[in-house]
Design a protein around this motif. Structure first.
Motif, PDB file in Angstrom:
ATOM      1  N   GLU A 264      26.411 -24.055 -36.449  1.00  0.00           N
ATOM      2  CA  GLU A 264      27.164 -22.806 -36.420  1.00  0.00           C
ATOM      3  C   GLU A 264      27.100 -22.135 -37.785  1.00  0.00           C
ATOM      4  O   GLU A 264      26.831 -22.782 -38.800  1.00  0.00           O
ATOM      5  CB  GLU A 264      28.607 -23.034 -35.991  1.00  0.00           C
ATOM      6  CG  GLU A 264      29.456 -23.786 -36.993  1.00  0.00           C
ATOM      7  CD  GLU A 264      30.850 -24.073 -36.464  1.00  0.00           C
ATOM      8  OE1 GLU A 264      31.813 -23.704 -37.165  1.00  0.00           O
ATOM      9  OE2 GLU A 264      30.975 -24.668 -35.371  1.00  0.00           O
TER      10      GLU A 264
ATOM     11  N   TYR B 147      31.260 -23.090 -41.180  1.00  0.00           N
ATOM     12  CA  TYR B 147      32.238 -23.582 -40.214  1.00  0.00           C
ATOM     13  C   TYR B 147      33.083 -22.437 -39.677  1.00  0.00           C
ATOM     14  O   TYR B 147      34.280 -22.578 -39.480  1.00  0.00           O
ATOM     15  CB  TYR B 147      33.111 -24.662 -40.855  1.00  0.00           C
ATOM     16  CG  TYR B 147      32.323 -25.916 -41.171  1.00  0.00           C
ATOM     17  CD1 TYR B 147      32.051 -26.851 -40.186  1.00  0.00           C
ATOM     18  CD2 TYR B 147      31.826 -26.128 -42.448  1.00  0.00           C
ATOM     19  CE1 TYR B 147      31.306 -27.980 -40.460  1.00  0.00           C
ATOM     20  CE2 TYR B 147      31.080 -27.269 -42.741  1.00  0.00           C
ATOM     21  CZ  TYR B 147      30.832 -28.187 -41.744  1.00  0.00           C
ATOM     22  OH  TYR B 147      30.095 -29.302 -42.028  1.00  0.00           O
TER      23      TYR B 147
ATOM     24  N   ASN C 169      32.446 -20.832 -36.683  1.00  0.00           N
ATOM     25  CA  ASN C 169      32.294 -20.667 -35.232  1.00  0.00           C
ATOM     26  C   ASN C 169      31.540 -19.388 -34.865  1.00  0.00           C
ATOM     27  O   ASN C 169      31.765 -18.804 -33.800  1.00  0.00           O
ATOM     28  CB  ASN C 169      33.656 -20.691 -34.516  1.00  0.00           C
ATOM     29  CG  ASN C 169      34.225 -22.088 -34.392  1.00  0.00           C
ATOM     30  OD1 ASN C 169      33.496 -23.070 -34.351  1.00  0.00           O
ATOM     31  ND2 ASN C 169      35.550 -22.187 -34.347  1.00  0.00           N
TER      32      ASN C 169
ATOM     33  N   ASN D 187      29.363 -27.337 -30.639  1.00  0.00           N
ATOM     34  CA  ASN D 187      30.643 -27.375 -31.374  1.00  0.00           C
ATOM     35  C   ASN D 187      31.159 -28.804 -31.500  1.00  0.00           C
ATOM     36  O   ASN D 187      32.333 -29.102 -31.282  1.00  0.00           O
ATOM     37  CB  ASN D 187      31.690 -26.498 -30.680  1.00  0.00           C
ATOM     38  CG  ASN D 187      32.813 -26.089 -31.623  1.00  0.00           C
ATOM     39  OD1 ASN D 187      32.672 -26.142 -32.835  1.00  0.00           O
ATOM     40  ND2 ASN D 187      33.927 -25.660 -31.063  1.00  0.00           N
TER      41      ASN D 187
ATOM     42  N   SER E  56      29.785 -32.935 -33.418  1.00  0.00           N
ATOM     43  CA  SER E  56      28.943 -33.579 -34.432  1.00  0.00           C
ATOM     44  C   SER E  56      28.547 -34.943 -33.905  1.00  0.00           C
ATOM     45  O   SER E  56      29.056 -35.398 -32.881  1.00  0.00           O
ATOM     46  CB  SER E  56      29.664 -33.693 -35.778  1.00  0.00           C
ATOM     47  OG  SER E  56      30.849 -34.448 -35.656  1.00  0.00           O
TER      48      SER E  56
ATOM     49  N   ASN F 242      35.265 -29.783 -32.553  1.00  0.00           N
ATOM     50  CA  ASN F 242      35.090 -28.643 -33.452  1.00  0.00           C
ATOM     51  C   ASN F 242      34.243 -29.085 -34.638  1.00  0.00           C
ATOM     52  O   ASN F 242      34.656 -28.975 -35.786  1.00  0.00           O
ATOM     53  CB  ASN F 242      36.430 -28.093 -33.918  1.00  0.00           C
ATOM     54  CG  ASN F 242      36.300 -26.693 -34.502  1.00  0.00           C
ATOM     55  OD1 ASN F 242      35.323 -25.991 -34.242  1.00  0.00           O
ATOM     56  ND2 ASN F 242      37.276 -26.293 -35.288  1.00  0.00           N
TER      57      ASN F 242
ATOM     58  N   GLY G  75      30.780 -28.261 -35.410  1.00  0.00           N
ATOM     59  CA  GLY G  75      29.860 -27.364 -36.089  1.00  0.00           C
ATOM     60  C   GLY G  75      28.397 -27.471 -35.732  1.00  0.00           C
ATOM     61  O   GLY G  75      27.574 -26.794 -36.341  1.00  0.00           O
TER      62      GLY G  75
END
Length: 259
Positions: A28, A49, A51, A154, A156, A165, A167
Motif C-alpha cells: 500500500e 501505511y 491505505n 491489507n 502481512s 491492517n 500493508g
C-alpha cells in the motif's frame, strides 16, 4: 502513472488465480502521488501505511466512490472479482453486490445459504476477531482438509495469524484450529465459471463447436452414472455425473449428427 483497470472477462478460476498471484507483494502507498502497478518496482514504489492502493482506484472506476485511505481487504476481493469476471458477474458471485465491510459480505452469503464452516478452493474466507473483520480468497485446501492457503490484501506475512491492517498483499496458510473463520462460497458453476481453462482435448476431436447458454438453472442429468469424457463420444472417461445433477455446459459439438 497508474495501471489501467483490467477487464479480462475470464471464464475459469485458473486464470483468476494467476491474476491474484500477480498482485502478491504489492505494498500500500503513503499517498495518492503514485499508486504503482504489479511490476517489481511498481509494487514497492511510494510504499507507506496510508491505505492508498491501486485496488481502491479501480474500485472507484467501477462506480463505487472514493475509498482511498480506508482498510481494503474487502475492496481487494471485490475489485479482483470484477476485473476477472466483469462487474455484473462479480456482484452475483458475492450474492448481491461488491462489498467493503466484512459483516456485509458474511450476511449476504448467509442469506443465500452459501456460508460454510469448512473451506473449498476459491471460497471467500471471513476471519473473526472481535467481529468479522478480514477477508481474502482461498486458493487451495490441504489434502487432509485441516488447513487452507489464501491470498489476502491489507495484511502481512505470518501463517496462522490474522493481520487485518498490515500493508501488503500476501499468500498465507492457516490451520482450521488456529482461526475462527466462515467461508462464503460463490456460485462459480452457476455463473459459467470452470475450475480450469478448456484444453484442446476438451474442445472435441476437431469438430465445430457452438456456444451454448443454459441459464442459471443449468441442465439436469436424466440418468445415473453419466460418463464425463475428456472429448466427445469416445474420449477417456474422467468422471461421472449423478442423476438429477446440474451441469453448465458452455459449448456444444455434433458427432455423427448427434449433439
Amino acid at each position: 502513472m497508474t495501471l489501467a483497470r483490467p477487464q479480462y472477462n475470464y471464464n475459469n478460476l485458473q486464470d483468476f488465480e494467476q491474476l491474484l498471484n500477480s498482485t502478491l507483494g504489492y505494498l500500500e502507498k503513503a499517498n495518492m502521488s503514485n499508486l504503482g502497478d504489479f511490476s517489481p518496482s511498481g509494487k514497492n514504489v511510494n510504499a507507506g501505511y496510508g491505505n492508498y492502493t491501486i485496488y481502491w482506484q479501480w474500485f472507484k472506476e467501477l462506480g463505487y466512490g472514493n475509498w482511498q485511505g480506508s482498510p481494503y481487504c474487502a475492496g481487494y476481493v471485490s475489485t479482483m472479482l470484477a476485473c476477472a469476471f466483469g462487474l455484473e458477474k462479480a456482484k452475483k458471485l458475492l450474492c448481491g453486490d461488491l462489498y467493503t465491510y466484512c459483516p456485509t459480505g458474511v450476511s449476504r452469503f448467509k442469506a443465500a445459504n452459501r456460508l460454510f464452516d469448512t473451506p473449498e478452493p476459491f471460497d471467500i474466507p471471513f476471519f473473526y476477531t472481535t467481529r468479522y473483520s478480514h477477508t481474502g480468497v482461498v486458493v487451495s485446501v490441504d489434502a487432509n482438509g485441516k488447513g487452507f492457503t489464501t491470498i489476502e490484501a491489507n495484511t502481512s506475512s505470518g501463517n496462522n495469524t490474522v493481520i487485518r491492517n498490515g500493508g501488503a498483499t500476501c499468500k498465507k496458510h492457516y490451520t482450521l484450529k488456529s482461526v475462527r473463520v466462515a467461508f462464503g462460497r460463490p456460485d462459480w458453476a452457476g455463473n459459467g465459471i470452470t475450475m480450469t481453462r478448456l484444453s484442446n482435448a476438451v474442445k472435441g476431436a476437431g469438430e465445430s463447436m457452438y456456444n451454448l447458454s443454459t441459464g442459471v438453472g443449468g441442465l439436469r442429468t436424466t440418468s445415473p452414472n453419466v460418463n464425463l469424457r475428456q472429448s466427445p463420444e469416445t474420449g477417456k472417461v474422467i468422471g461421472h455425473l449423478n442423476f438429477n445433477e446440474s451441469v453448465f455446459p458452455s459449448r456444444k459439438v455434433f458427432v455423427n449428427g448427434n449433439p
